[in-house]
Design a protein around this motif. Structure first.
Motif, mmCIF file in Angstrom:
data_model
loop_
_atom_site.group_PDB
_atom_site.id
_atom_site.type_symbol
_atom_site.label_atom_id
_atom_site.label_comp_id
_atom_site.label_asym_id
_atom_site.label_seq_id
_atom_site.Cartn_x
_atom_site.Cartn_y
_atom_site.Cartn_z
ATOM 1 N N TYR B 132 0.589 -1.331 -0.226
ATOM 2 C CA TYR B 132 -0.302 -0.053 0.111
ATOM 3 C C TYR B 132 0.659 1.220 0.131
ATOM 4 O O TYR B 132 0.631 2.520 -0.691
ATOM 5 C CB TYR B 132 -0.768 0.195 1.100
ATOM 6 C CG TYR B 132 -2.061 -0.773 1.235
ATOM 7 C CD1 TYR B 132 -2.161 -1.903 0.169
ATOM 8 C CD2 TYR B 132 -3.091 -1.312 2.268
ATOM 9 C CE1 TYR B 132 -3.490 -3.018 0.407
ATOM 10 C CE2 TYR B 132 -3.797 -2.387 2.431
ATOM 11 C CZ TYR B 132 -4.018 -2.460 1.354
ATOM 12 O OH TYR B 132 -4.893 -3.955 1.174
ATOM 13 N N ARG C 57 -4.734 -10.046 -4.609
ATOM 14 C CA ARG C 57 -5.960 -8.520 -4.618
ATOM 15 C C ARG C 57 -6.443 -7.612 -3.151
ATOM 16 O O ARG C 57 -6.102 -6.263 -3.992
ATOM 17 C CB ARG C 57 -7.409 -8.800 -5.632
ATOM 18 C CG ARG C 57 -7.120 -10.067 -6.548
ATOM 19 C CD ARG C 57 -7.251 -8.693 -7.476
ATOM 20 N NE ARG C 57 -7.626 -7.781 -7.425
ATOM 21 C CZ ARG C 57 -8.717 -7.375 -8.432
ATOM 22 N NH1 ARG C 57 -9.416 -8.497 -9.374
ATOM 23 N NH2 ARG C 57 -9.747 -6.823 -8.077
ATOM 24 N N MET C 58 -6.178 -8.589 -2.637
ATOM 25 C CA MET C 58 -6.047 -7.343 -1.392
ATOM 26 C C MET C 58 -5.022 -6.053 -0.981
ATOM 27 O O MET C 58 -4.861 -5.469 -0.813
ATOM 28 C CB MET C 58 -5.736 -8.771 -0.192
ATOM 29 C CG MET C 58 -7.024 -9.117 0.350
ATOM 30 S SD MET C 58 -6.996 -9.897 2.243
ATOM 31 C CE MET C 58 -8.617 -11.529 1.152
ATOM 32 N N GLN C 59 -3.997 -6.689 -1.633
ATOM 33 C CA GLN C 59 -2.507 -6.016 -1.176
ATOM 34 C C GLN C 59 -2.979 -4.461 -3.025
ATOM 35 O O GLN C 59 -1.781 -4.140 -2.935
ATOM 36 C CB GLN C 59 -1.719 -6.882 -1.234
ATOM 37 C CG GLN C 59 -1.253 -7.552 0.249
ATOM 38 C CD GLN C 59 -0.398 -8.236 -0.702
ATOM 39 O OE1 GLN C 59 0.271 -8.899 -1.128
ATOM 40 N NE2 GLN C 59 0.630 -8.614 1.289
ATOM 41 N N ALA C 60 -3.529 -5.145 -3.294
ATOM 42 C CA ALA C 60 -3.551 -3.559 -4.520
ATOM 43 C C ALA C 60 -2.894 -4.677 -5.621
ATOM 44 O O ALA C 60 -2.311 -3.521 -6.430
ATOM 45 C CB ALA C 60 -3.300 -2.205 -4.544
ATOM 46 N N THR D 17 -8.568 -4.556 4.250
ATOM 47 C CA THR D 17 -8.054 -5.846 3.558
ATOM 48 C C THR D 17 -9.323 -6.319 2.623
ATOM 49 O O THR D 17 -9.339 -6.476 1.195
ATOM 50 C CB THR D 17 -7.257 -6.870 4.125
ATOM 51 O OG1 THR D 17 -7.515 -6.784 5.387
ATOM 52 C CG2 THR D 17 -5.605 -6.565 4.050
ATOM 53 N N HIS D 20 -10.190 -4.289 0.176
ATOM 54 C CA HIS D 20 -8.966 -3.641 -1.647
ATOM 55 C C HIS D 20 -9.094 -5.293 -2.347
ATOM 56 O O HIS D 20 -9.023 -5.054 -3.709
ATOM 57 C CB HIS D 20 -7.815 -4.156 -1.129
ATOM 58 C CG HIS D 20 -7.050 -2.707 -0.774
ATOM 59 N ND1 HIS D 20 -7.106 -1.738 0.794
ATOM 60 C CD2 HIS D 20 -6.477 -1.938 -1.483
ATOM 61 C CE1 HIS D 20 -6.653 -0.446 0.311
ATOM 62 N NE2 HIS D 20 -6.476 -0.778 -0.188
ATOM 63 N N PRO D 25 -7.122 -3.138 -8.753
ATOM 64 C CA PRO D 25 -5.744 -3.562 -8.555
ATOM 65 C C PRO D 25 -4.533 -2.158 -9.516
ATOM 66 O O PRO D 25 -5.141 -2.069 -10.345
ATOM 67 C CB PRO D 25 -4.833 -4.826 -9.112
ATOM 68 C CG PRO D 25 -6.037 -5.417 -10.152
ATOM 69 C CD PRO D 25 -7.068 -4.447 -10.023
#
Lengths: 146, 368, 373, 165
Positions: B132, C57-60, D17, D20, D25
């Motif tokens: 992030y 995906r959770m970490q972009a 999380t 996201h 992405p």
């Protein structure tokens, strides 16, 4: 604004205590004799009006005839600074007193100067090369090192 | 407590280790998991920048300074050019001053993002905060790329100003970034600020007491987290920092958590400064007339700034030639490591990693 | 004596028994062995894919997406890559133990599936001590981990292995006590019977037991936030730091098949196993296993790692007393109101869980963890 | 571990999380999806304008790495220097752009391309004709605003983020 203390004023205060310590004064800096460096530094640190509790940096310059060490002292409380210089003659085994017992911030910087310029600091607890390896020949920041 | 006889053993953490942030080595003596002695070993990235600087022109050193703290190249450039300008008595145009402030604060945000992300990653939050933070840093790097043409080693500042003026699309993009960023910082606070595991790991761990922090010449967030309100931007304003309003966040305990919080709060303050500087940004030239080869008069000068990692200073001695006679770098990363042993003794390996991570060093600056 | 006596009878029974099994014992055995191995391998691949994509995906970011559609073949590519790598044994290491360790870690994970029901009665062996068997076999891999840590002759791997032993030994206890309260409800140790007894999933009847089981299960299989045996930011890779090639693949496989097992057992014990409307039972089972694993991925993405002393304290001071209290409360409930309506019990149990967790959190504090040296 | 907050912080983190998961992405799929680099990009090559170059060697003097080698001879009839050899070792080049900045005749440009990996170290040494501009070797707008205005606009991540938090 960090006030640079007038070198003349501070030098006069030092002279009261250590008459022989100061060898030269100019606008920016006080040059003290290397023998009395430790006492002068101790005095500057502990005197309440000066209270230099923060050693900002130590630098060493090779002028061929002598090595000049530059100490910038800062007082966090009073927000003033002073440049203290000392000279160290002789290229074979230049020696100076170590200031680690006053300011531990001098630890790595003195080791670095020992490593790169080759000045031995007496009283340093762990004086060995810091960035170069132990068997390295010579001191790269000396002007005659090629 | 228990009468089991244990024997200490030596564990080399590094030089090749994912959490030493470069090629740093800690020779730790462990009793079980507890560190009983620790010795930092440096020098794996020593390139002799101080020596190299003695044989380059004043302008030619700027690319070298990029390579000190490579996560905050702009700050290094700024410290160096300030020192040279002080040495040579060069004044710079108003617009350049404002741009320097904007860029230095952007760089501070970028560097703190990496510091915080890497610290949380060291705590074991599996790359999530790190990625992030990298996303946010990417935006800043994009802006710097627009200015200088490179993404890591910018080499953008020059003695007397900048290489080129900012392009037209810079300010709108910066405006967008400044508007977006606070909500993202809030979100990352929401992610881990109150996390119980993080609190348990970082609170009270690796305490650097105030007196010790001053005594070891610590600077930057490490010093401020110990409760010393010492920020060069406030106590000795360089450039035009005295024209902006901002606070200095300080910690109280001097533990890892405080260092993390101080960095996050500093990012908010940096955004505040950027906003003010953007409003006041004047038009005009961005570089004063400086000869191609600068020949400062013989003498010496010390220029220092509040870099993201601490006080970065350049002590320059000139002998009136085109290259400095001596260029000493006061590297905050190196000095902040002085108390590493004191902070780590008695803690476990896991704590050692996060204590080290919370100091936030860059090996390029430590070894130079 | 009883064991010796019953052994011949048991063997004799095997010859005659399988009237309801398709073609007799050996074919049943053969079919299920193949099914289990295929199931485990496919599930592991699915898990790896889910973990990497989901975490990405959770970490972009995207996660692996090059091999096959949506990167589905990424685990295959990984496997091929890792099989082509050189097997390295440390010169100072204990060669035989180093070679044996991955096998010791991986084999038990397959053995556990013998008692996991995929559908009503569809399991290799419906042991009447099924859950006990699971607990017993799953502890074996800790031995393999320590063998790996020791034989690598590396300090990091040794520290990792020591941590693993400490964690597994401590977390086994709340795990077993949590299972015991489930067993109290069903009155049977057989996995199939446990599933059959769940008219309502036990997660509702045993919320506290589920919580304890989930946390200790995560700790048993070294998943975040308890992954300090292979903490990549501290011990680099923990016990398998010196492994490469095929042997590393075995560890990798074992790690994920342990995750499959814990998810499968949580599904069986608390989520009603293969039971569910509309879809065929085996599909329900797989879906539930994936959901459980997704929660593990989710926590791994979010949470930092705990410290080793905190890990132990959590086991002994938090989970273990709560598990004991849970066991007592379950026993008392069963003794006092054996015929109580399930929905009343659910409400009562959820209330008790909330009160206990809040209460324990109030009392529970840790020291700062510094040791004077 | 402090559970005085009953895991509230952990729950908060988990919501971030999971949110996201539904966002876009930010990764770019590099070989297929190319983002535009900065108009001032300092690519890892140098582009040389032979016509404009007078052989003054300011670039060689400025270069902090000593990468540029330039050999000139004096042409008697035209009364000027003739560049015999202009060679640079891109392997040592740090892409600082000082040579482009220093060139008094605007005869040097940084390259716009950034994919210039080579298989042999020897290929990194480029000389004379290899340094000229071509369709594959476009100059970038570094210190040349007139070129910069023609190059495509840089892709910015800050503009691709659409979600408000």
């Amino acid at each position: 604004m960090t006030v640079s203390l007038s070198a003349w004023d501070v030098a006069n205060q030092i002279k009261e205590q250590f008459p022989d310590a100061v060898s030269e004064i100019n606008d920016q800096a006080i040059l003290v004799r290397s023998e009395s460096l430790f006492e002068v530094a101790q005095y500057l640190k502990n005197r309440p009006e000066l209270n230099f509790d923060y050693l900002n940096y130590i630098s060493a310059v090779d002028y061929f005839d002598y090595f000049e060490l530059v100490y910038q002292l800062i007082s966090i409380n009073h927000n003033h600074s002073l440049i203290l210089k000392t000279r160290c003659y002789g290229r074979d085994n230049p020696t100076l007193p170590s200031l680690v017992s006053l300011w531990r911030g001098a630890d790595f910087q003195e080791r670095e100067i020992y490593d790169l310029i080759g000045i031995t600091f007496k009283g340093h607890p762990n004086l060995k090369r810091i960035v170069l390896w132990d068997g390295f020949q010579g001191h790269p920041l000396r002007k005659d090192y090629l | 407590m228990m009468a089991i006889k244990t024997e200490p053993f030596v564990l080399n953490i590094g030089p090749v280790h994912p959490s030493t942030h470069g090629v740093f080595r800690m020779r730790a003596t462990l009793d079980g998991e507890v560190i009983v002695n620790l010795e930092p070993v440096f020098g794996y990235l020593h390139r002799g920048i101080e020596k190299l600087a003695e044989e380059r022109t004043y302008t030619g050193i700027i690319p070298l300074t990029d390579r000190l703290d490579y996560l905050a190249s702009m700050s290094n450039n700024l410290a160096y050019v300030l020192a040279v300008e002080k040495l040579a008595g060069i004044s710079i145009p108003e617009r350049a001053e404002y741009l320097r402030v904007i860029i230095a604060e952007l760089q501070r945000i970028a560097s703190h993002l990496i510091a915080v992300g890497a610290f949380l990653n060291d705590c074991g939050a599996f790359f999530t905060p790190f990625l992030y933070m990298f996303r946010e840093r990417e935006k800043i790097v994009d802006l710097f790329e627009m200015l200088s043409g490179q993404r890591l080693l910018y080499n953008y500042m020059r003695i007397g100003g900048f290489t080129q003026d900012i392009p037209d699309e810079f300010l709108p993009a910066l405006d967008k970034f400044v508007k977006q960023m606070p909500s993202f910082i809030d979100e990352y606070d929401y992610l881990l600020k109150e996390n119980e595991i993080l609190l348990a790991r970082a609170k009270g761990v690796g305490i650097l007491p105030k007196e010790l922090a001053i005594n070891i010449s610590a600077s930057g967030p490490v010093l401020r987290a110990s409760g010393v309100k010492w920020d060069i931007r406030k106590v000795d304003p360089y450039s035009i920092y005295d024209r902006f309003e901002f606070d200095i966040p300080t910690g109280t305990a001097g533990d890892c958590y405080d260092r993390y919080r101080v960095r996050v709060e500093e990012m908010r303050q940096s955004l505040r400064i950027i906003r003010q500087a953007m409003e006041q940004l004047p038009a005009g030239p961005i570089r004063s007339e400086v000869p191609h080869l600068v020949r400062p008069p013989a003498g010496e000068a010390y220029g220092h700034i509040e870099a993201p990692k601490g006080e970065l200073g350049f002590y320059l001695v000139s002998d009136n030639s085109i290259a400095p006679y001596r260029c000493h770098i006061r590297a905050p990363s190196l000095l902040n490591l002085t108390a590493l042993r004191d902070m780590m003794i008695g803690w476990k390996i896991q704590d050692a990693i996060i204590i080290f991570g919370s100091i936030d060093i860059t090996m390029g600056e430590v070894d130079r | 004596m009883a064991i010796v006596d019953s052994a011949p009878t048991a063997l004799g029974r095997l010859e005659t028994l399988p009237s309801d099994w398709p073609v007799g014992f050996w074919s049943h055995w053969g079919v299920f062995t193949v099914v289990i191995i295929a199931f485990v391998l496919l599930m592991v691949m699915g898990f790896i894919w889910l973990e990497r994509r989901g975490m990405g995906r959770m970490q972009a970011r995207l996660g692996p997406n090059r091999a096959g559609p949506f990167g589905l073949l990424q685990p295959v590519a990984d496997a091929i890559k890792v099989l082509l790598k050189e097997n390295i044994t440390p010169a100072q290491g204990d060669k035989i133990v180093h070679w044996l360790a991955p096998v010791v870690v991986f084999a038990p994970t397959l053995m556990i599936f013998a008692v996991v029901p995929f559908s009503d009665g569809a399991l290799l062996a419906d042991l009447n001590v099924g859950i006990l068997y699971v607990v017993a076999i799953s502890s074996i891999s800790a031995l393999g981990v320590f063998m790996a840590g020791w034989a690598s002759s590396n300090k990091y791997s040794l520290v990792g292995a020591m941590r693993n032993i400490a964690a597994v030994v401590s977390y086994e206890i709340p795990l077993v006590v949590a299972i015991a309260s489930v067993v109290l409800l069903t009155g049977s140790l057989s996995m199939n019977d446990i599933v059959l007894a769940q008219h309502i999933p036990f997660i509702l009847l045993q919320p506290l037991g589920f919580l304890i089981f989930f946390i200790s299960g995560c700790a048993e299989i070294n998943r975040s936030p308890f992954d300090l045996m292979e903490a990549d930011s501290e011990l680099v890779a923990g016990f398998h730091i010196e492994y490469s090639g095929m042997r590393f693949a075995m560890f990798y496989l074992a790690e994920y098949s342990e995750a499959v097992i814990i998810s499968a057992i949580i599904t069986t014990l608390f989520l009603g196993g293969w039971r569910g409307p509309v879809l065929p039972p085996w599909l329900w089972f797989i879906v539930k296993v994936f959901i459980v694993f997704f929660v593990m991925v989710w926590t791994r993405t979010t949470l930092p790692r705990v410290r080793i002393d905190q890990l132990m304290a959590l086991a002994w001071k938090f989970l273990f007393p709560l598990a004991l209290i849970n066991l007592f409360i379950t026993g008392i409930e069963l003794l006092t109101w054996p015929e109580a309506l399930p929905w009343v019990m659910i409400l009562v149990n959820i209330a008790i869980t909330a009160v206990l967790v809040l209460l324990w959190s109030k009392f529970f504090k840790l020291g700062w963890g510094r040791v004077e040296v | 571990m402090k559970f005085e907050r009953y895991g509230k912080g952990i729950a908060k983190g988990l919501t971030v999380t999971i949110r996201h998961l539904l966002r876009h992405p930010v990764t770019a799929q590099y070989p297929e999806q190319r983002l535009n680099v900065s108009r001032r990009t300092r690519g890892n090559e140098l582009i040389w304008d032979k016509e404009k170059c007078t052989g003054c060697a300011t670039c060689a003097k400025t270069c902090p790495q000593g990468v540029i080698h330039i050999i000139t001879s004096v042409s008697a009839e035209e009364n000027k220097y003739v560049v015999e050899k202009f060679e640079m070792d891109t392997g040592y080049c740090i892409s600082c752009g000082l040579c482009v900045e220093a060139c008094p005749y605007e005869a040097l440009f940084m390259g716009y391309a950034f994919e210039r990996a080579k298989y042999q170290r020897g290929e990194l040494v480029q000389a004379d004709e290899m340094l000229l501009a071509s369709a594959k070797r476009r100059p970038s707008g570094y210190m040349h605003p007139e070129i910069a205005s023609e190059l495509p606009r840089q892709t910015l991540l800050v503009e691709r983020i659409t979600e408000e938090k």
